[in-house]
Design a protein around this motif. Structure first.
Motif, short mmCIF file in Angstrom:
data_model
loop_
_atom_site.label_atom_id
_atom_site.label_comp_id
_atom_site.label_asym_id
_atom_site.label_seq_id
_atom_site.Cartn_x
_atom_site.Cartn_y
_atom_site.Cartn_z
N LEU A 160 0.84 -1.21 0.00
CA LEU A 160 0.00 0.00 0.00
C LEU A 160 0.87 1.26 0.00
CD1 LEU A 160 -2.74 -1.02 2.62
CD2 LEU A 160 -3.00 -0.86 0.14
N GLY A 161 1.95 1.21 0.80
CA GLY A 161 2.86 2.34 0.87
C GLY A 161 3.53 2.63 -0.45
N ALA A 162 3.90 1.58 -1.17
CA ALA A 162 4.57 1.75 -2.46
C ALA A 162 3.64 2.43 -3.47
CB ALA A 162 5.02 0.39 -3.00
N TRP A 163 2.39 2.00 -3.50
CA TRP A 163 1.43 2.61 -4.44
C TRP A 163 1.19 4.07 -4.06
CZ3 TRP A 163 -0.60 0.53 -8.84
CH2 TRP A 163 -1.63 1.26 -9.47
N ALA A 164 1.00 4.32 -2.76
CA ALA A 164 0.76 5.69 -2.30
C ALA A 164 1.97 6.58 -2.56
CB ALA A 164 0.41 5.68 -0.82
N GLY A 165 3.18 6.07 -2.25
CA GLY A 165 4.39 6.86 -2.44
C GLY A 165 4.61 7.23 -3.90
N ALA A 166 4.40 6.29 -4.80
CA ALA A 166 4.57 6.57 -6.23
C ALA A 166 3.51 7.56 -6.71
CB ALA A 166 4.48 5.26 -7.03
N THR A 167 2.31 7.43 -6.18
CA THR A 167 1.24 8.36 -6.55
C THR A 167 1.58 9.79 -6.11
OG1 THR A 167 -0.46 6.65 -6.37
CG2 THR A 167 -1.21 8.93 -6.24
N TRP A 168 2.08 9.92 -4.89
CA TRP A 168 2.47 11.25 -4.40
C TRP A 168 3.63 11.81 -5.22
CZ3 TRP A 168 2.45 9.14 1.25
CH2 TRP A 168 1.13 9.08 1.71
N ALA A 169 4.58 10.97 -5.58
CA ALA A 169 5.75 11.44 -6.32
C ALA A 169 5.36 12.03 -7.67
CB ALA A 169 6.76 10.31 -6.51
N VAL A 170 4.45 11.36 -8.39
CA VAL A 170 4.08 11.84 -9.72
C VAL A 170 3.20 13.09 -9.65
CG1 VAL A 170 4.29 9.55 -10.74
CG2 VAL A 170 2.06 10.31 -9.91
N ARG A 171 2.59 13.32 -8.48
CA ARG A 171 1.70 14.48 -8.34
C ARG A 171 2.39 15.68 -7.71
NH1 ARG A 171 -3.86 11.50 -6.16
NH2 ARG A 171 -4.32 10.38 -8.11
N MET A 172 3.58 15.47 -7.15
CA MET A 172 4.30 16.58 -6.50
C MET A 172 4.84 17.56 -7.54
SD MET A 172 6.71 14.95 -3.54
CE MET A 172 6.06 13.77 -2.35
N ARG A 173 4.91 18.82 -7.12
CA ARG A 173 5.65 19.79 -7.92
C ARG A 173 7.12 19.39 -7.90
NH1 ARG A 173 3.62 24.98 -8.61
NH2 ARG A 173 5.75 25.80 -8.29
N SER A 174 7.81 19.69 -8.97
CA SER A 174 9.22 19.30 -9.07
C SER A 174 10.04 19.86 -7.92
CB SER A 174 9.79 19.78 -10.41
OG SER A 174 11.12 19.35 -10.57
N SER A 175 9.82 21.13 -7.57
CA SER A 175 10.59 21.75 -6.49
C SER A 175 10.32 21.07 -5.16
CB SER A 175 10.24 23.24 -6.39
OG SER A 175 8.84 23.41 -6.18
N THR A 176 9.07 20.62 -4.95
CA THR A 176 8.73 19.92 -3.71
C THR A 176 9.40 18.55 -3.66
OG1 THR A 176 6.58 21.02 -3.62
CG2 THR A 176 6.84 19.04 -2.30
N LEU A 177 9.42 17.85 -4.80
CA LEU A 177 10.01 16.51 -4.84
C LEU A 177 11.50 16.57 -4.51
CD1 LEU A 177 9.70 13.51 -5.31
CD2 LEU A 177 9.93 13.91 -7.77
N TYR A 178 12.19 17.58 -5.01
CA TYR A 178 13.62 17.72 -4.68
C TYR A 178 13.80 17.83 -3.17
CZ TYR A 178 15.17 18.41 -9.51
OH TYR A 178 15.48 18.22 -10.83
N LYS A 179 12.96 18.63 -2.52
CA LYS A 179 13.10 18.83 -1.07
C LYS A 179 12.74 17.56 -0.30
CE LYS A 179 12.40 23.84 -1.03
NZ LYS A 179 12.59 24.01 -2.48
N VAL A 180 11.73 16.84 -0.76
CA VAL A 180 11.36 15.57 -0.13
C VAL A 180 12.49 14.56 -0.26
CG1 VAL A 180 9.80 13.58 -0.27
CG2 VAL A 180 8.87 15.90 -0.39
#
Length: 271
Positions: free
Chosen positions: A100-120
């Motif tokens: 469940l975590g893998a699906w949720a994590g990938a979903t969040w990654a593709v929906r994040m703004r690029s600048s946010t993903l770098y910080k995460v």
């Protein structure tokens, strides 16, 4: 390379020796500490090879999957299947959360703004540095939880690990191994093999989720690059395994943790 995470980068034109050598260097680092080294590969994909954050994560996930598939038979040879079968409930317990975590994590990654993903990603690099120090420099104890507390704890831990592994494109062994030792009182050698059994389906779920996004096309555009670097990682891991014990963990592990921390600062600034 493209700078936006939703744009497919052009095909990598970096020379094959550089790509293979970078993968081998990462493999050596991982091999010396018994891990795949994907957490070290991610900042290289961004900093050296110029991939945008999400593209780098997807490529890192593909390479991690190849490395895990190759290392699984060798690991099973080191720890008999019969020994792992006695602990199948641990794998199921963690998978209940990690999938469940893998699906949720990938979903969040593709929906994040690029600048946010770098910080995460930068924050997660700090987490990996801490996990590296805890696992290899200190002695991981056990909690000796009763079954009614152990099972939900395993699900929650698996959920968090699945999220982190999906967002970073790593197998998650850095977090899985100490978790298995801590929650289930398993020796670290068996925990290493169990972590692969949990990592593989968890990675496949994240991979399946990424494949539904347009950014996944980066893999097709750079398939040769991915395979060459993955091959370098495998060769490097074998070499790193031969170098185990050459450097004291009291020197090697803090040095690798510093590399992760420096990489996290660069990623945060990149964003």
């Amino acid at each position: 390379m493209a700078t936006d995470q939703n744009t497919v980068p052009i095909r990598s034109t970096h020379p094959t020796p550089l790509v293979f050598g970078a993968g081998a260097a990462i493999g050596v680092l991982g091999g010396m500490i018994g891990l795949g080294g994907a957490e070290f590969r991610l900042p290289l994909l961004i900093g050296l090879f110029g991939f945008a954050a999400l593209s780098a994560v997807i490529l890192n996930k593909a390479m991690s999957l190849v490395v895990v598939l190759v290392s699984l038979p060798a690991r099973l040879a080191a720890v008999p299947v019969s020994a792992l079968a006695a602990h199948w409930t641990i794998a199921v317990n963690l998978l209940a959360g990690s999938l469940l975590g893998a699906w949720a994590g990938a979903t969040w990654a593709v929906r994040m703004r690029s600048s946010t993903l770098y910080k995460v990603l930068a924050a997660l690099m700090v987490l990996m540095a801490a996990a590296l120090l805890v696992t290899h420099v200190t002695t991981v104890g056990t909690l000796s939880l009763p079954l009614w507390a152990q099972v939900p704890s395993g699900v929650v831990a698996g959920l968090g690990i699945g999220v982190v592994a999906a967002i970073m494109g790593v197998a998650g062994g850095e977090l899985l191994i100490p978790t298995i030792v801590l929650l289930f009182a398993v020796d670290i050698k068996t925990a290493g093999s169990l972590s692969l059994l949990v990592s593989l389906p968890t990675m496949l779920v994240a991979f399946a989720r990424y494949s539904r996004d347009g950014s996944f096309a980066v893999l097709g555009a750079n398939l040769r690059f991915t395979l060459v670097m993955a091959a370098g990682s495998i060769v490097g891991a074998l070499l790193g395994g031969l170098l185990v014990g050459v450097f004291s963990d009291l020197v090697l592990i803090p040095a690798l943790a510093v590399i992760l921390l420096v990489s996290s600062v660069k990623l945060a600034r990149h964003g």
